[in-house]
Scaffold this motif. Sequence first.
Motif, PDB file in Angstrom:
ATOM      1  N   CYS A   4       0.820  -1.215   0.000  1.00 61.32           N
ATOM      2  CA  CYS A   4       0.000   0.000   0.000  1.00 61.32           C
ATOM      3  C   CYS A   4       0.858   1.270   0.000  1.00 61.32           C
ATOM      4  O   CYS A   4       0.359   2.347  -0.302  1.00 61.32           O
TER       5      CYS A   4
ATOM      6  N   TYR B  30      -5.309  -1.458   0.744  1.00 66.64           N
ATOM      7  CA  TYR B  30      -5.422  -2.912   0.582  1.00 66.64           C
ATOM      8  C   TYR B  30      -6.822  -3.285   0.077  1.00 66.64           C
ATOM      9  O   TYR B  30      -6.983  -4.296  -0.593  1.00 66.64           O
ATOM     10  N   GLU B  87       4.756  -0.836   5.335  1.00 64.46           N
ATOM     11  CA  GLU B  87       3.422  -1.444   5.257  1.00 64.46           C
ATOM     12  C   GLU B  87       2.831  -1.517   6.666  1.00 64.46           C
ATOM     13  O   GLU B  87       3.349  -2.260   7.519  1.00 64.46           O
ATOM     14  N   ALA B 110      -1.824  -6.974   4.695  1.00 66.58           N
ATOM     15  CA  ALA B 110      -3.005  -6.896   3.827  1.00 66.58           C
ATOM     16  C   ALA B 110      -4.128  -7.787   4.338  1.00 66.58           C
ATOM     17  O   ALA B 110      -5.268  -7.333   4.528  1.00 66.58           O
TER      18      ALA B 110
END
Lengths: 181, 176
Positions: A4, B30, B87, B110
């Motif tokens: 992301c 995500y 992340e 995620a």
Amino acid sequence: MIGCYDFCGHYEWTFEWLRQQGGHELVRAYWDEAIHQDSQLHASQLIGEKGIEGMKEYWGPTLADEGAVYERTVTEDVFRIDMHECPSKGFLLRNGLHQYADYCDHCMGWIGPLMQKAGFVIDHEHNHCGQCWWEMRRIDDASPASAPGTLAGTSDVRLRPGWKSPATDHYERATDPDDKT
Amino acid sequence: MKSAAMSEAAPATTSLPYTDTKPAGHADFYFAINATFRFILRHRGEEALRSCWRDIGGSYYRPVSKQWTEQGMHGVAEYWRAFFKAEPGAEVEVVESADEVRLEVARCPAIHHLRTHGREIVPQFCQHCYFVNEAIASPAGLTARVCGGNGTCTQRFIKRTVEAEAQNLEDIATAS
């Protein structure tokens, strides 16, 4: 893994991959189905149920989390955003990423159908340099877009020096990414 | 004017090819990654989704391949350390040796975020790590293997040799 952190980079790459697979219609379908109806279904539900109040709830935290520099102006009749530093386009510009013809269209690509479903129309311009403005009004409100500075005051992005790039795209009471005037 | 609290520039040194002004990504993206996989599956089918993963590995992530070619296993390890640092919610140990880099993913950021928010996860979600990683690794003379998934997994990057057994996709868990 696809992460992301650099999302805007591979998101933009995906637009061009889809265009090569299925043309412009597949890209439009992607913005509507994958982003509006799937990824951003929380925004769709919030704005569908609460209208302008829902826009306030959605765009406050989201833009802040994404690192935007922006101003929000809200009345009973209109929800306006002045985007001075778009975090998404800014990421692409800083990293020299340019695969798809017009990355900025993706916003109207998913927000347009969302607003149509919620009963709103959009006046909007983006200059492809990381600045844009949006005004959302109920579909039965025939008011034109505000003149520069009259609604957002000095925060109006149209008052910035160099706002008007040669490639500024303009939308009037639109909900379709292809309805540029 | 509103602006997010953020650093003015990316970390001074990073092994990531593309950098942002924020130190970490926005986890709601995500949702879009998962939705993108679902959209391609629905409109183009599973083989097209795998092609997309191979293509993005070989195109968008080409600078990563170059870095791994130039820097070897240490470059692989440094990339993943920087990657997972950016992340949000990741819990990953990067184990580096002369012949292999191994990622022990204790919490996939995620899967964790999608699950926390009650999102329907594409069953093939974890396969993307194999197909994308392999497409990045191959030009660098490496090959990738993934075992596990659905929140925790082991990913290995080893030198490409004829003896290396092919990835068995059944070793990658169905995501839910």
